[in-house]
Design a protein around this motif. Structure first.
Motif, PDB file in Angstrom:
ATOM      1  N   ASP A  96       0.817  -1.213   0.000  1.00 30.22           N
ATOM      2  CA  ASP A  96       0.000   0.000   0.000  1.00 30.22           C
ATOM      3  C   ASP A  96       0.849   1.260   0.000  1.00 30.22           C
ATOM      4  O   ASP A  96       0.420   2.306  -0.480  1.00 30.22           O
ATOM      5  CB  ASP A  96      -0.966   0.007   1.182  1.00 30.22           C
ATOM      6  N   VAL A  97       2.078   1.171   0.525  1.00 29.29           N
ATOM      7  CA  VAL A  97       2.973   2.324   0.466  1.00 29.29           C
ATOM      8  C   VAL A  97       3.406   2.570  -0.975  1.00 29.29           C
ATOM      9  O   VAL A  97       3.434   3.708  -1.457  1.00 29.29           O
ATOM     10  CB  VAL A  97       4.200   2.120   1.373  1.00 29.29           C
ATOM     11  N   ALA A  98       3.740   1.496  -1.683  1.00 28.44           N
ATOM     12  CA  ALA A  98       4.140   1.628  -3.081  1.00 28.44           C
ATOM     13  C   ALA A  98       2.983   2.151  -3.933  1.00 28.44           C
ATOM     14  O   ALA A  98       3.197   2.874  -4.918  1.00 28.44           O
ATOM     15  CB  ALA A  98       4.621   0.284  -3.614  1.00 28.44           C
ATOM     16  N   ASP A  99       1.748   1.793  -3.561  1.00 27.43           N
ATOM     17  CA  ASP A  99       0.577   2.247  -4.325  1.00 27.43           C
ATOM     18  C   ASP A  99       0.308   3.735  -4.128  1.00 27.43           C
ATOM     19  O   ASP A  99      -0.336   4.362  -4.965  1.00 27.43           O
ATOM     20  CB  ASP A  99      -0.660   1.449  -3.900  1.00 27.43           C
ATOM     21  N   ASP A 100       0.774   4.297  -3.008  1.00 24.79           N
ATOM     22  CA  ASP A 100       0.615   5.722  -2.738  1.00 24.79           C
ATOM     23  C   ASP A 100       1.822   6.447  -3.331  1.00 24.79           C
ATOM     24  O   ASP A 100       2.881   6.524  -2.713  1.00 24.79           O
ATOM     25  CB  ASP A 100       0.527   5.955  -1.227  1.00 24.79           C
ATOM     26  N   VAL A 101       1.667   6.941  -4.544  1.00 18.49           N
ATOM     27  CA  VAL A 101       2.799   7.496  -5.293  1.00 18.49           C
ATOM     28  C   VAL A 101       3.482   8.623  -4.532  1.00 18.49           C
ATOM     29  O   VAL A 101       4.717   8.701  -4.467  1.00 18.49           O
ATOM     30  CB  VAL A 101       2.336   7.991  -6.681  1.00 18.49           C
ATOM     31  N   GLU A 102       2.692   9.507  -3.933  1.00 14.68           N
ATOM     32  CA  GLU A 102       3.262  10.655  -3.220  1.00 14.68           C
ATOM     33  C   GLU A 102       4.052  10.206  -1.994  1.00 14.68           C
ATOM     34  O   GLU A 102       5.166  10.670  -1.749  1.00 14.68           O
ATOM     35  CB  GLU A 102       2.157  11.625  -2.812  1.00 14.68           C
ATOM     36  N   LEU A 103       3.496   9.269  -1.217  1.00 11.68           N
ATOM     37  CA  LEU A 103       4.204   8.765  -0.042  1.00 11.68           C
ATOM     38  C   LEU A 103       5.465   8.025  -0.457  1.00 11.68           C
ATOM     39  O   LEU A 103       6.527   8.195   0.159  1.00 11.68           O
ATOM     40  CB  LEU A 103       3.295   7.841   0.775  1.00 11.68           C
ATOM     41  N   ALA A 104       5.379   7.207  -1.513  1.00 10.09           N
ATOM     42  CA  ALA A 104       6.544   6.454  -1.978  1.00 10.09           C
ATOM     43  C   ALA A 104       7.680   7.389  -2.382  1.00 10.09           C
ATOM     44  O   ALA A 104       8.848   7.127  -2.103  1.00 10.09           O
ATOM     45  CB  ALA A 104       6.150   5.550  -3.151  1.00 10.09           C
ATOM     46  N   GLU A 105       7.332   8.507  -3.023  1.00  8.75           N
ATOM     47  CA  GLU A 105       8.367   9.472  -3.403  1.00  8.75           C
ATOM     48  C   GLU A 105       8.993  10.108  -2.162  1.00  8.75           C
ATOM     49  O   GLU A 105      10.205  10.275  -2.070  1.00  8.75           O
ATOM     50  CB  GLU A 105       7.790  10.563  -4.296  1.00  8.75           C
ATOM     51  N   ASN A 106       8.152  10.445  -1.189  1.00  3.60           N
ATOM     52  CA  ASN A 106       8.642  11.155  -0.011  1.00  3.60           C
ATOM     53  C   ASN A 106       9.538  10.306   0.879  1.00  3.60           C
ATOM     54  O   ASN A 106      10.381  10.844   1.603  1.00  3.60           O
ATOM     55  CB  ASN A 106       7.458  11.692   0.795  1.00  3.60           C
ATOM     56  N   VAL A 107       9.345   8.985   0.867  1.00  2.65           N
ATOM     57  CA  VAL A 107      10.193   8.127   1.703  1.00  2.65           C
ATOM     58  C   VAL A 107      11.271   7.418   0.892  1.00  2.65           C
ATOM     59  O   VAL A 107      11.993   6.581   1.418  1.00  2.65           O
ATOM     60  CB  VAL A 107       9.355   7.081   2.482  1.00  2.65           C
ATOM     61  N   SER A 108      11.391   7.770  -0.386  1.00  2.00           N
ATOM     62  CA  SER A 108      12.418   7.149  -1.227  1.00  2.00           C
ATOM     63  C   SER A 108      13.807   7.510  -0.728  1.00  2.00           C
ATOM     64  O   SER A 108      14.025   8.547  -0.099  1.00  2.00           O
ATOM     65  CB  SER A 108      12.262   7.602  -2.681  1.00  2.00           C
ATOM     66  N   MET A 109      14.764   6.639  -1.008  1.00  2.66           N
ATOM     67  CA  MET A 109      16.144   6.901  -0.622  1.00  2.66           C
ATOM     68  C   MET A 109      16.638   8.215  -1.227  1.00  2.66           C
ATOM     69  O   MET A 109      17.340   8.998  -0.577  1.00  2.66           O
ATOM     70  CB  MET A 109      17.053   5.752  -1.084  1.00  2.66           C
ATOM     71  N   ALA A 110      16.262   8.459  -2.483  1.00  2.00           N
ATOM     72  CA  ALA A 110      16.732   9.664  -3.173  1.00  2.00           C
ATOM     73  C   ALA A 110      16.276  10.926  -2.453  1.00  2.00           C
ATOM     74  O   ALA A 110      17.073  11.831  -2.192  1.00  2.00           O
ATOM     75  CB  ALA A 110      16.228   9.666  -4.620  1.00  2.00           C
ATOM     76  N   LEU A 111      14.986  10.993  -2.091  1.00  2.00           N
ATOM     77  CA  LEU A 111      14.501  12.206  -1.430  1.00  2.00           C
ATOM     78  C   LEU A 111      14.977  12.279   0.016  1.00  2.00           C
ATOM     79  O   LEU A 111      15.289  13.371   0.519  1.00  2.00           O
ATOM     80  CB  LEU A 111      12.977  12.284  -1.478  1.00  2.00           C
TER      81      LEU A 111
END
Length: 298
Positions: A96-111
């Motif tokens: 469900d985290v991966a399905d939430d595009v905005e959350l996935a971006e915010n917790v990505s290693m890059a960000l």
């Protein structure tokens, strides 16, 4: 006999625990530090007179923010003495985290790495407003600042992050496809296959924490990175396997040597090529890649 009902303070804390953990983790980049902050939050929350609290969720977020900010200032000094490059602690996350595009971006290693370049207060303001949609008035109350001051901090932080964050949101399906090509090339030690998926100016950041061997500084350039991947990740006389997984809401790889966990590899993809490789080998940071950690912004 049934289990006795929890008291109201406990029920409220448990109901918002995943949110509070996510706030602390976003600010600190460490699950271990985030758990410590949650323990301190609970100890303070247990002493609060709930009849005097109109918005319990906001109050809990305020406690967590203040404690995380205090710890952030402490861990920044600890990171200065860290051996080699420092990367956030990777978390195996639920679908469900991966399905939430905005959350996935915010917790990505890059960000998360971009957030590391912010001053502590800037990071707190950015995380609360941009990630968790907390109002400026609430943030001001949490940080003991005026709303106008918080707006100025938010503006500076947003400009800083926007200048450094990935310029495009890449669909998870594309990242998985690129990772699959990389996985196959890594497992067979195919240098040309690795080069095929790397951008010319790709950067590899490895985190061994002084415990496991890792490049002490970022490695820049496709040729250097590809050779580092072949010689540094693939070991002579060892069987290397790369298992697809979802770490910090994004497709990643769990690497094992002879069946033993060796590290987690996350990537940043732009224009169908890998522009960033983040390899965590420090075993102290690999305790949360076997069981999913729930994250939420609600």
């Amino acid at each position: 006999m049934g289990t006795p009902p929890a008291d109201p303070a406990t029920e409220t804390f448990v109901a918002h625990r995943n949110l509070l953990f996510t706030v602390a983790y976003e600010m600190l980049g460490s699950a271990a530090d985030a758990e410590d902050v949650l323990q301190e939050t609970w100890l303070r929350w247990a002493k609060v007179d709930l009849t005097q609290v109109s918005d319990q969720r906001a109050y809990l977020v305020r406690i967590t923010t203040r404690l995380a900010l205090n710890r952030l200032r402490t861990v920044r000094r600890r990171k200065e003495a860290y051996v080699g490059s420092w990367l956030p602690e990777p978390l195996l996350t639920a679908p469900d985290v991966a399905d939430d595009v905005e959350l996935a971006e915010n917790v990505s290693m890059a960000l998360m790495l971009v957030l590391e370049t912010l001053a502590p207060t800037e990071r707190a303001v950015f995380v609360l407003h941009e990630v968790f949609d907390v109002s400026y008035d609430e943030i001001a109350a949490a940080l003991d600042k005026t709303p106008s001051a918080v707006r100025q901090i938010a503006y500076r932080a947003r400009r800083h992050v926007d200048a450094r964050r990935p310029r495009q949101v890449v669909p998870a399906s594309l990242t998985r496809a690129v990772l699959d090509s990389l996985r196959h090339a890594v497992e067979i030690g195919d240098l040309q296959g690795i080069l095929h998926v790397l951008a010319p100016d790709v950067v590899l950041v490895a985190d061994g924490g002084g415990i496991k061997q890792a490049a002490l500084r970022p490695v820049i350039g496709a040729d250097k990175v590809a050779r580092m991947v072949v010689t540094g990740i693939g070991k002579v006389d060892s069987i290397l396997t790369a298992e697809p997984t979802v770490v910090n809401g994004n497709p990643s790889l769990v690497l094992r040597l002879d069946g033993r966990l060796d590290g987690v590899l996350a990537v940043r993809v732009e224009n169908a090529l890998i522009t960033g490789l983040y390899y965590v080998r420090n075993p102290e940071k690999l305790t949360r890649v076997e069981t999913a950690t729930p994250l939420t912004v609600r």
